[in-house]
Design a protein around this motif. Structure first.
Motif, PDB file in Angstrom:
ATOM      1  N   ARG B  53      20.358 -69.725 -12.740  1.00 51.04           N
ATOM      2  CA  ARG B  53      21.012 -70.488 -13.741  1.00 51.04           C
ATOM      3  C   ARG B  53      21.692 -69.744 -14.649  1.00 51.04           C
ATOM      4  N   GLU B  54      21.394 -68.463 -14.677  1.00 48.58           N
ATOM      5  CA  GLU B  54      22.113 -67.709 -15.890  1.00 48.58           C
ATOM      6  C   GLU B  54      23.684 -67.656 -15.603  1.00 48.58           C
ATOM      7  N   GLY B  55      24.340 -67.865 -16.592  1.00 47.62           N
ATOM      8  CA  GLY B  55      25.746 -67.645 -16.644  1.00 47.62           C
ATOM      9  C   GLY B  55      26.508 -69.164 -16.486  1.00 47.62           C
ATOM     10  N   PHE B  56      25.553 -70.197 -16.128  1.00 49.87           N
ATOM     11  CA  PHE B  56      26.250 -71.613 -16.089  1.00 49.87           C
ATOM     12  C   PHE B  56      25.860 -72.140 -17.403  1.00 49.87           C
ATOM     13  N   ASP B  57      26.742 -73.067 -17.888  1.00 53.98           N
ATOM     14  CA  ASP B  57      26.451 -73.655 -19.161  1.00 53.98           C
ATOM     15  C   ASP B  57      25.976 -74.815 -18.866  1.00 53.98           C
ATOM     16  N   SER B  58      25.476 -75.469 -20.082  1.00 58.95           N
ATOM     17  CA  SER B  58      24.124 -76.626 -19.926  1.00 58.95           C
ATOM     18  C   SER B  58      24.628 -77.766 -18.957  1.00 58.95           C
ATOM     19  N   ASP B  59      26.050 -78.034 -19.121  1.00 61.35           N
ATOM     20  CA  ASP B  59      26.077 -79.267 -18.445  1.00 61.35           C
ATOM     21  C   ASP B  59      26.337 -79.311 -17.034  1.00 61.35           C
ATOM     22  N   ILE B  60      26.619 -78.120 -16.438  1.00 67.97           N
ATOM     23  CA  ILE B  60      26.301 -77.585 -15.147  1.00 67.97           C
ATOM     24  C   ILE B  60      25.063 -77.598 -14.753  1.00 67.97           C
ATOM     25  N   ASP B 196      42.430 -68.077  10.448  1.00 70.22           N
ATOM     26  CA  ASP B 196      41.736 -67.350   9.215  1.00 70.22           C
ATOM     27  C   ASP B 196      42.930 -66.687   8.511  1.00 70.22           C
ATOM     28  N   GLN B 197      42.230 -66.377   7.630  1.00 74.37           N
ATOM     29  CA  GLN B 197      43.010 -66.161   6.163  1.00 74.37           C
ATOM     30  C   GLN B 197      42.342 -65.142   5.374  1.00 74.37           C
ATOM     31  N   THR B 198      43.120 -64.314   4.702  1.00 80.82           N
ATOM     32  CA  THR B 198      42.423 -63.346   3.778  1.00 80.82           C
ATOM     33  C   THR B 198      42.870 -63.554   2.383  1.00 80.82           C
ATOM     34  N   GLN B 199      41.883 -63.758   1.635  1.00 86.93           N
ATOM     35  CA  GLN B 199      42.076 -64.169   0.314  1.00 86.93           C
ATOM     36  C   GLN B 199      41.430 -63.284  -0.812  1.00 86.93           C
ATOM     37  N   TRP B 200      42.370 -62.576  -1.518  1.00 89.19           N
ATOM     38  CA  TRP B 200      41.798 -61.880  -2.564  1.00 89.19           C
ATOM     39  C   TRP B 200      41.401 -62.640  -3.954  1.00 89.19           C
ATOM     40  N   PHE B 201      40.190 -62.131  -4.613  1.00 84.35           N
ATOM     41  CA  PHE B 201      39.936 -63.042  -5.452  1.00 84.35           C
ATOM     42  C   PHE B 201      38.963 -62.198  -6.313  1.00 84.35           C
ATOM     43  N   SER B 202      38.792 -62.857  -7.647  1.00 81.93           N
ATOM     44  CA  SER B 202      37.630 -62.228  -8.556  1.00 81.93           C
ATOM     45  C   SER B 202      36.920 -63.332  -9.113  1.00 81.93           C
ATOM     46  N   ILE B 203      35.684 -62.925  -9.611  1.00 80.47           N
ATOM     47  CA  ILE B 203      34.871 -63.788 -10.177  1.00 80.47           C
ATOM     48  C   ILE B 203      35.048 -63.712 -11.755  1.00 80.47           C
ATOM     49  N   LEU B 204      35.431 -64.617 -12.439  1.00 81.08           N
ATOM     50  CA  LEU B 204      35.231 -64.445 -13.940  1.00 81.08           C
ATOM     51  C   LEU B 204      33.681 -64.537 -14.319  1.00 81.08           C
ATOM     52  N   PRO B 205      33.745 -63.889 -15.628  1.00 89.06           N
ATOM     53  CA  PRO B 205      32.205 -64.077 -16.262  1.00 89.06           C
ATOM     54  C   PRO B 205      31.622 -65.486 -16.361  1.00 89.06           C
ATOM     55  N   ASP B 206      32.396 -66.608 -16.343  1.00 95.35           N
ATOM     56  CA  ASP B 206      31.653 -67.794 -16.449  1.00 95.35           C
ATOM     57  C   ASP B 206      31.640 -68.365 -14.901  1.00 95.35           C
ATOM     58  N   PHE B 207      31.787 -67.652 -13.994  1.00 98.20           N
ATOM     59  CA  PHE B 207      31.801 -68.036 -12.478  1.00 98.20           C
ATOM     60  C   PHE B 207      32.907 -69.171 -12.175  1.00 98.20           C
ATOM     61  N   SER B 208      33.958 -68.952 -12.603  1.00 96.42           N
ATOM     62  CA  SER B 208      35.210 -69.715 -12.150  1.00 96.42           C
ATOM     63  C   SER B 208      35.850 -68.800 -11.368  1.00 96.42           C
ATOM     64  N   LEU B 209      36.495 -69.293 -10.411  1.00 98.77           N
ATOM     65  CA  LEU B 209      37.308 -68.453  -9.232  1.00 98.77           C
ATOM     66  C   LEU B 209      38.606 -68.125  -9.625  1.00 98.77           C
ATOM     67  N   ASP B 210      38.970 -67.006  -9.528  1.00104.79           N
ATOM     68  CA  ASP B 210      40.335 -66.452  -9.827  1.00104.79           C
ATOM     69  C   ASP B 210      41.015 -65.836  -8.526  1.00104.79           C
ATOM     70  N   LEU B 211      41.761 -66.824  -8.024  1.00106.59           N
ATOM     71  CA  LEU B 211      42.486 -66.334  -6.645  1.00106.59           C
ATOM     72  C   LEU B 211      43.619 -65.388  -6.981  1.00106.59           C
ATOM     73  N   GLN B 212      43.826 -64.245  -6.279  1.00107.24           N
ATOM     74  CA  GLN B 212      44.774 -63.218  -6.779  1.00107.24           C
ATOM     75  C   GLN B 212      45.511 -62.980  -5.429  1.00107.24           C
ATOM     76  N   GLU B 213      46.779 -62.178  -5.913  1.00107.10           N
ATOM     77  CA  GLU B 213      47.362 -61.708  -4.754  1.00107.10           C
ATOM     78  C   GLU B 213      46.827 -60.346  -4.402  1.00107.10           C
ATOM     79  N   GLY B 214      46.990 -59.798  -3.238  1.00105.58           N
ATOM     80  CA  GLY B 214      46.632 -58.797  -2.695  1.00105.58           C
ATOM     81  C   GLY B 214      47.007 -57.563  -3.349  1.00105.58           C
ATOM     82  N   PRO B 215      46.195 -56.465  -2.952  1.00101.77           N
ATOM     83  CA  PRO B 215      46.565 -55.149  -3.952  1.00101.77           C
ATOM     84  C   PRO B 215      47.969 -54.675  -3.215  1.00101.77           C
ATOM     85  N   SER B 216      48.916 -53.994  -3.763  1.00102.06           N
ATOM     86  CA  SER B 216      50.172 -53.645  -3.691  1.00102.06           C
ATOM     87  C   SER B 216      50.075 -52.810  -2.258  1.00102.06           C
TER      88      SER B 216
END
Lengths: 385, 263
Positions: B53-60, B196-216
């Motif tokens: 539960r760490e990292g989730f805020d209280s309503d979640i 199939d598909q490849t998706q680059w992403f990163s997870i922000l500290p509040d556990f929301s999903l950040d979709l990104q473009e691939g590396p150069s």
């Protein structure tokens, strides 16, 4: 003794035979003509089951697999009493199509169906069967697709089919007596055909409770239940001749989907040396015994790419009669290979049975590819490789 | 496509490894479905409830229904709040719920379940759960069920992993290069080709999903699939080419069946 006494003074054996013949008005030459159905002698009655025909090579009774191209590769069709095993392709897209064509052929020919699955409800499987093509016009254009040679013979085929156009259109009622039909994969079978047919379904999650103890070296409970179910149907509906059938003799088509997958409770796909690794082979052995003593034919699809122990695949192949492997190009490097761009995958015919024969009916062509067109599943000779 | 994983329903398999861990992606997907208003059940077996539960805020945190199997997996303390039947019993109890609406079940982790239960039982239970909405004519229409399973693929042989991936509707394999995580998503729809598909992403500290473009692109040195074509006429033991003198000799040769003045 009495007969000898009455004509003991006769001229000889022929005389006595004539005497007895004239007495009882029965000759020893009996005409085997068409009799009313329900009699118990062999011979021409075998041909009277709709949807079957005797093989021209060894006289075995054959049923169609639902794909006329596949029937031709197997030497006419699937013999009654045998098992057709399909090794599924990796993403299980094309093997259900062969499975459904087999079942649809059973419905169109009026055979009884038995559908067993651990994954989908058999009623749902039957709803998704492909519709048969009833029109002779469309049969003509699919004839030239199936025989893809660039020889004058294809022109002759077209001409023959043109002549059929002059005949009145064949109305297929509930039962068709033709052997082998074409199916349209994009349409569903009409509901009234399903309702007019006689089918039995075996859906494993409904039949089994999950807390059964299994003793080692015996069959998985799912397999035991399925074998009992099949045996009951064969016995009750008289496919093995035990109950004298009042109506016409019929063929039972059994379809078992995804046999050997973990959903059947079998762990050959999960572990290399499982606790009951002989369960599947025992099942096939008992199933073949049931089939050989009844008028039935069986199709099984099996995810052999998941089976960890290759020895089991070899045993399963030996225990089945016809084994066909499907290899689709999806995900492999052949998908982008320009040589294979017209096709969706390869068909490997791994085994053909030798039934009452010393040799089997192997076709000369080994490189077969299949493609699923907009409507039709065709198997062609791969001329390139 | 990573954010629409749960809309398809069925079993979603998250395959992670030691280098590219998947629990943060699991938590991100859990947060997303909780924010969409679905019911979320968590079967926590591998980490403690506080850590999950760490990292989730209280309503979640208030929306998550947590079934704890970490503290006392074999139910030795015999308290009333223990769930009967273990994790599978909890799964079946979630299936038998009566209120409609989409449900997301997060299994943390499937590896733990595979190590404690026979693979076939687990596969049958997962199939029953994820295909529950397709059984017709059975009391109330139940909403779609999504099962998110975290699988550490290095812990298992090819058998169980293959069996689970053949059951899964969607398979997400985590990988990446040089600090950026990627998800290779394989989507199997029934009776259709898998996409199939490849998706680059990163997870922000509040556990929301950040979709990104691939590396150069130019920073990928050795992913060149084209090998320069090899000339097959080099290194031969016989000679394929003609020298000039040989060519002249060939051209001036008189063929035996040609009638000329010399014959």
């Amino acid at each position: 003794m009495a007969a000898v006494a009455t004509c003991g003074s006769g001229a000889g054996s022929t005389g006595s035979a004539v005497a007895t013949a004239s007495k009882s008005n029965v000759t020893s030459f009996q005409r085997r003509g068409p009799r009313a159905s329900g009699t118990n002698d062999s011979g021409p009655r075998l041909v009277s089951i709709a949807g079957t025909r005797p093989s021209v090579r060894n006289g075995q009774l054959l049923v169609s697999t639902g794909l006329p191209a596949l029937d031709q590769l197997l030497g006419g069709g699937l013999a009654i009493g045998t098992v057709l095993l399909i090794e599924e392709d990796k993403y299980n897209i094309y093997s259900p199509l062969l499975f459904k064509c087999f079942l649809a052929e059973g419905i169109v020919s009026g055979h009884t169906l038995l559908v067993a699955s651990a994954k989908e409800d058999p009623a749902n499987i039957l709803q998704e069967l492909p519709a048969p093509l009833l029109d002779d016009n469309s049969k003509k254009e699919f004839d030239e697709d199936v025989y893809n040679h660039k020889t004058p013979e294809s022109n002759i085929k077209m001409k023959i089919a043109w002549r059929y156009q002059l005949l009145p259109k064949m109305e297929i009622g509930p039962v068709s007596s033709r052997f082998g039909h074409y199916y349209d994969a994009s349409k569903r079978i009409p509901q009234e055909l399903i309702e007019a047919s006689n089918w039995h379904g075996f859906f494993l999650p409904e039949k089994i409770s999950s807390t059964l103890k299994v003793e080692p070296c015996s069959l998985t409970p799912g397999y035991i239940k399925l074998l009992q179910f099949i045996q009951n149907i064969i016995y009750e509906e008289g496919f093995d001749g035990s109950n004298p059938q009042k109506k016409q003799r019929n063929v039972l088509r059994i379809g078992i989907q995804n046999l050997g997958s973990p959903l059947w409770g079998d762990d050959i796909c999960c572990a290399e040396n499982g606790s009951n690794s002989h369960s599947l082979t025992k099942f096939l052995y008992v199933l073949r015994g049931l089939l050989r003593t009844s008028l039935s034919a069986c199709i099984i699809t099996m995810p052999t790419h998941l089976i960890q122990n290759k020895a089991i695949i070899a045993r399963v192949t030996n225990l089945s009669d016809i084994v066909i492997g499907l290899e689709s190009f999806i995900g492999s490097e052949r998908e982008t290979n320009p040589l294979y761009k017209d096709y969706h995958g390869l068909i490997h015919i791994r085994q053909i049975p030798r039934l009452n024969n010393l040799i089997c009916d192997e076709s000369d062509v080994k490189d077969l590819a299949f493609k699923l067109k907009r409507k039709l599943f065709t198997i062609e000779v791969d001329f390139i490789s | 496509m990573l954010d629409s994983l749960l809309s398809l329903g069925g079993l979603v398999l998250l395959r992670d490894s030691v280098e590219w861990e998947g629990r943060s992606l699991l938590k991100a997907l859990v947060k997303k479905s909780a924010l969409c208003g679905e019911q979320v059940h968590i079967l926590g077996c591998e980490v403690s409830e506080e850590e999950f539960r760490e990292g989730f805020d209280s309503d979640i945190n208030n929306r998550l229904v947590y079934h704890d199997f970490f503290r006392d997996p074999l139910n030795w303390s015999k308290t009333e709040e223990a769930l009967p039947g273990g994790p599978l019993g909890a799964l079946r109890a979630i299936c038998k719920r009566t209120d409609p609406g989409p449900v997301t079940i997060a299994l943390d982790s499937l590896s733990w379940l595979l190590l404690h239960l026979p693979c076939t039982t687990l596969c049958q239970a997962l199939h029953a759960v994820s295909h529950q909405d397709s059984c017709p004519g059975d009391s109330s229409p139940v909403g779609k069920v999504s099962v998110l399973g975290l699988l550490h693929e290095e812990l298992h042989g090819p058998g169980p992993v293959g069996a689970l991936s053949s059951l899964a509707q969607t398979e997400v394999t985590l990988g990446g290069t040089k600090g950026q995580a990627s998800a290779h998503i394989l989507c199997r729809r029934p009776r259709q080709r898998p996409t199939d598909q490849t998706q680059w992403f990163s997870i922000l500290p509040d556990f929301s999903l950040d979709l990104q473009e691939g590396p150069s692109v130019e920073s990928q040195p050795c992913s060149d699939p084209h090998i320069p074509p090899v000339d097959p006429t080099t290194h031969l033991t016989f000679n394929l080419h003609l020298s000039k003198k040989e060519r002249e000799a060939r051209d001036s040769l008189i063929l035996p069946f040609q009638f000329s003045s010399e014959k």
